[in-house]
Design a protein around this motif. Structure first.
Motif, PDB file in Angstrom:
ATOM      1  N   ALA A  72      32.156  32.401  44.547  1.00 59.56           N
ATOM      2  CA  ALA A  72      32.255  33.244  43.222  1.00 59.56           C
ATOM      3  C   ALA A  72      31.010  34.189  43.532  1.00 59.56           C
ATOM      4  CB  ALA A  72      31.180  31.925  42.379  1.00 59.56           C
ATOM      5  N   VAL A  73      32.031  35.386  43.518  1.00 60.23           N
ATOM      6  CA  VAL A  73      31.027  36.086  44.536  1.00 60.23           C
ATOM      7  C   VAL A  73      30.402  37.253  42.611  1.00 60.23           C
ATOM      8  CG1 VAL A  73      32.707  36.966  46.666  1.00 60.23           C
ATOM      9  CG2 VAL A  73      33.824  37.872  43.683  1.00 60.23           C
ATOM     10  N   GLY A  74      29.348  37.076  42.749  1.00 64.98           N
ATOM     11  CA  GLY A  74      28.696  38.078  41.744  1.00 64.98           C
ATOM     12  C   GLY A  74      28.051  39.596  41.796  1.00 64.98           C
ATOM     13  N   ALA A  75      28.322  40.695  40.711  1.00 64.58           N
ATOM     14  CA  ALA A  75      27.446  42.021  40.885  1.00 64.58           C
ATOM     15  C   ALA A  75      27.798  42.470  39.232  1.00 64.58           C
ATOM     16  CB  ALA A  75      28.530  42.296  42.166  1.00 64.58           C
ATOM     17  N   ARG A  76      27.308  43.456  39.272  1.00 61.91           N
ATOM     18  CA  ARG A  76      27.892  44.143  37.968  1.00 61.91           C
ATOM     19  C   ARG A  76      28.631  44.926  37.827  1.00 61.91           C
ATOM     20  NH1 ARG A  76      22.498  47.419  37.787  1.00 61.91           N
ATOM     21  NH2 ARG A  76      22.906  47.915  39.361  1.00 61.91           N
ATOM     22  N   ARG A  77      29.417  45.832  39.126  1.00 59.93           N
ATOM     23  CA  ARG A  77      30.820  45.903  39.108  1.00 59.93           C
ATOM     24  C   ARG A  77      31.729  45.548  39.290  1.00 59.93           C
ATOM     25  NH1 ARG A  77      28.815  50.091  43.769  1.00 59.93           N
ATOM     26  NH2 ARG A  77      28.865  48.441  45.087  1.00 59.93           N
ATOM     27  N   ALA A  78      33.068  44.994  37.981  1.00 59.28           N
ATOM     28  CA  ALA A  78      33.652  44.189  38.143  1.00 59.28           C
ATOM     29  C   ALA A  78      34.500  44.264  38.361  1.00 59.28           C
ATOM     30  CB  ALA A  78      33.648  43.645  36.286  1.00 59.28           C
ATOM     31  N   ASP A  79      34.759  45.659  38.483  1.00 58.74           N
ATOM     32  CA  ASP A  79      36.498  46.399  39.203  1.00 58.74           C
ATOM     33  C   ASP A  79      36.062  45.927  40.531  1.00 58.74           C
ATOM     34  OD1 ASP A  79      34.334  48.295  39.550  1.00 58.74           O
ATOM     35  OD2 ASP A  79      35.145  49.546  39.339  1.00 58.74           O
ATOM     36  N   ARG A  80      35.474  46.230  41.515  1.00 58.90           N
ATOM     37  CA  ARG A  80      34.980  46.034  42.880  1.00 58.90           C
ATOM     38  C   ARG A  80      35.342  44.404  43.009  1.00 58.90           C
ATOM     39  NH1 ARG A  80      31.114  49.442  46.328  1.00 58.90           N
ATOM     40  NH2 ARG A  80      32.001  51.411  45.108  1.00 58.90           N
ATOM     41  N   LEU A  81      34.760  43.476  41.887  1.00 56.50           N
ATOM     42  CA  LEU A  81      34.720  42.553  42.782  1.00 56.50           C
ATOM     43  C   LEU A  81      36.465  41.775  42.380  1.00 56.50           C
ATOM     44  CD1 LEU A  81      31.668  40.923  40.515  1.00 56.50           C
ATOM     45  CD2 LEU A  81      32.013  40.870  43.177  1.00 56.50           C
ATOM     46  N   GLU A  82      36.773  42.479  41.568  1.00 55.71           N
ATOM     47  CA  GLU A  82      38.484  42.300  41.158  1.00 55.71           C
ATOM     48  C   GLU A  82      39.398  42.676  42.337  1.00 55.71           C
ATOM     49  OE1 GLU A  82      40.067  40.438  38.777  1.00 55.71           O
ATOM     50  OE2 GLU A  82      38.013  39.482  37.958  1.00 55.71           O
ATOM     51  N   ALA A  83      39.196  43.895  43.255  1.00 50.73           N
ATOM     52  CA  ALA A  83      38.853  44.208  44.429  1.00 50.73           C
ATOM     53  C   ALA A  83      39.008  42.924  45.584  1.00 50.73           C
ATOM     54  CB  ALA A  83      38.656  45.783  44.274  1.00 50.73           C
ATOM     55  N   LEU A  84      37.907  42.698  45.413  1.00 50.69           N
ATOM     56  CA  LEU A  84      37.596  41.767  46.510  1.00 50.69           C
ATOM     57  C   LEU A  84      38.370  40.426  45.822  1.00 50.69           C
ATOM     58  CD1 LEU A  84      35.895  41.369  49.027  1.00 50.69           C
ATOM     59  CD2 LEU A  84      33.706  40.235  47.403  1.00 50.69           C
ATOM     60  N   VAL A  85      38.641  40.109  45.346  1.00 49.19           N
ATOM     61  CA  VAL A  85      38.775  38.403  44.807  1.00 49.19           C
ATOM     62  C   VAL A  85      40.908  39.137  44.947  1.00 49.19           C
ATOM     63  CG1 VAL A  85      40.570  37.247  43.409  1.00 49.19           C
ATOM     64  CG2 VAL A  85      37.581  37.679  42.835  1.00 49.19           C
ATOM     65  N   ARG A  86      41.188  39.977  45.580  1.00 52.15           N
ATOM     66  CA  ARG A  86      42.889  39.712  45.310  1.00 52.15           C
ATOM     67  C   ARG A  86      43.451  39.571  46.962  1.00 52.15           C
ATOM     68  NH1 ARG A  86      42.855  43.549  41.355  1.00 52.15           N
ATOM     69  NH2 ARG A  86      41.789  45.567  42.226  1.00 52.15           N
ATOM     70  N   LYS A  87      42.111  40.667  48.536  1.00 47.52           N
ATOM     71  CA  LYS A  87      41.760  40.665  49.425  1.00 47.52           C
ATOM     72  C   LYS A  87      41.497  40.414  50.522  1.00 47.52           C
ATOM     73  CE  LYS A  87      37.818  43.602  50.797  1.00 47.52           C
ATOM     74  NZ  LYS A  87      37.500  44.937  51.258  1.00 47.52           N
ATOM     75  N   ALA A  88      41.263  38.823  49.412  1.00 52.05           N
ATOM     76  CA  ALA A  88      39.864  37.660  50.450  1.00 52.05           C
ATOM     77  C   ALA A  88      41.043  37.056  50.685  1.00 52.05           C
ATOM     78  CB  ALA A  88      39.118  37.712  48.949  1.00 52.05           C
ATOM     79  N   PRO A  89      40.903  36.281  51.915  1.00 50.56           N
ATOM     80  CA  PRO A  89      41.632  34.921  52.377  1.00 50.56           C
ATOM     81  C   PRO A  89      41.053  34.101  51.005  1.00 50.56           C
ATOM     82  CG  PRO A  89      39.480  35.414  53.634  1.00 50.56           C
ATOM     83  CD  PRO A  89      39.532  36.487  52.803  1.00 50.56           C
ATOM     84  N   GLY A  90      41.007  32.690  50.609  1.00 48.41           N
ATOM     85  CA  GLY A  90      40.996  32.301  49.845  1.00 48.41           C
ATOM     86  C   GLY A  90      40.642  31.469  48.492  1.00 48.41           C
ATOM     87  N   GLU A  91      39.881  30.752  48.076  1.00 49.06           N
ATOM     88  CA  GLU A  91      39.554  30.851  46.939  1.00 49.06           C
ATOM     89  C   GLU A  91      38.303  31.483  46.598  1.00 49.06           C
ATOM     90  OE1 GLU A  91      40.214  27.631  43.534  1.00 49.06           O
ATOM     91  OE2 GLU A  91      39.777  26.833  45.299  1.00 49.06           O
ATOM     92  N   LEU A  92      38.354  32.892  46.168  1.00 49.06           N
ATOM     93  CA  LEU A  92      37.163  33.018  44.862  1.00 49.06           C
ATOM     94  C   LEU A  92      37.445  33.606  44.330  1.00 49.06           C
ATOM     95  CD1 LEU A  92      36.984  34.689  48.063  1.00 49.06           C
ATOM     96  CD2 LEU A  92      36.048  36.493  47.235  1.00 49.06           C
ATOM     97  N   CYS A  93      36.448  33.547  43.056  1.00 44.39           N
ATOM     98  CA  CYS A  93      36.378  34.106  41.621  1.00 44.39           C
ATOM     99  C   CYS A  93      35.378  35.154  41.273  1.00 44.39           C
ATOM    100  CB  CYS A  93      36.495  32.816  40.470  1.00 44.39           C
ATOM    101  SG  CYS A  93      34.463  31.760  40.653  1.00 44.39           S
ATOM    102  N   ALA A  94      35.151  35.439  40.097  1.00 45.29           N
ATOM    103  CA  ALA A  94      34.873  37.289  40.059  1.00 45.29           C
ATOM    104  C   ALA A  94      33.745  36.636  39.148  1.00 45.29           C
ATOM    105  CB  ALA A  94      35.549  38.035  39.652  1.00 45.29           C
TER     106      ALA A  94
END
Length: 245
Positions: free
Chosen positions: A35-57
């Motif tokens: 689970a990736v947490g931060a205030r910049r939600a748009d960047r988190l969504e971009a991270l989820v899209r490019k990451a290997p494996g299972e991520l959630c923002a």
């Protein structure tokens, strides 16, 4: 024999850039569910899209206790538990003490120190249940204070003190506490400095050496977390070879 991170659940704060982003990617590559947490939600969504494996923002403001509790709850709801907290969110607003804008002091204390405390407090019941790990990202400034960085250093010294007290409280319950102290890393951290002289100094220091990359710190986190359960790597100090202090 090293342990595996396959299937482990991790919450990384300050994950929208720099060390947090690199750590999330490295842990996901090891098979963790992150689970990736931060205030910049748009960047988190971009991270989820490019990451290997299972991520959630999870949108997260570490200075807001309700936001912190909600982020932990969403992580547990999505993945069924929590094994690792990586407390990475932070801000560096360098400047001399005399004539300082003290609202910047408040921001650093609330983000760097209180934010990491709030997140530990919210996550600790889950980490005790899983016999998990806490990774506190500190700094060489948590060991050596310097002119122009008094309040930033104070927050990082505070993180180290809090982490040691936490370690003593939970280590016999199977929870490992790791403090990672990076030196100069090529991240956005110095970009937030508003004092012109200190901003120029940070840029000059960065240009004068082979700086660490966020991935270097992420690799150190992976190392600590993949040690056997009976091995606690409590502190990792990692500087660029070219950094003298």
């Amino acid at each position: 024999m090293s342990t595996t991170l396959e299937g482990k659940v991790v919450l990384v704060t300050g994950a929208s850039s720099g060390i947090g982003e690199a750590t999330a990617l490295a842990l996901a590559a090891e098979g963790a569910r992150v689970a990736v947490g931060a205030r910049r939600a748009d960047r988190l969504e971009a991270l989820v899209r490019k990451a290997p494996g299972e991520l959630c923002a999870v949108e997260l403001d570490v200075t807001d206790q309700r936001s912190v509790r909600d982020a932990v709850a969403r992580t547990v709801e999505r993945f069924g538990g929590l094994d690792v907290l990586v407390n990475n969110a932070g801000v560096m607003l360098s400047g001399p003490i005399g004539g300082a804008d003290t609202t910047e002091w408040t921001r650093m204390v609330e983000t760097n120190l209180l934010g990491s405390m709030y997140t530990v407090h919210a996550a600790l019941p889950q980490l005790l249940a899983s016999r998990g790990s806490v990774v506190q990202v500190s700094s060489t400034s948590g060991r050596i204070a310097s002119a122009g960085n008094g309040v930033y250093a104070a927050t990082k010294f505070g993180i180290t003190a809090f982490a040691e007290a936490l370690r003593q409280e939970v280590t016999d319950q199977g929870v490992r506490v790791v403090v990672v102290e990076p030196g100069f890393v090529a991240t956005e951290l110095a970009d937030h400095i508003t004092h012109p002289t200190m901003q120029a100094a940070a840029q000059s220091i960065g240009a004068s050496m082979r700086t660490l990359q966020p991935e270097d710190i992420a690799n150190a986190v992976v190392y600590a977390l993949t040690q056997p359960d009976h091995v606690a790597v409590n502190e990792i100090l990692i500087r660029p070879t070219d950094q003298t202090r």
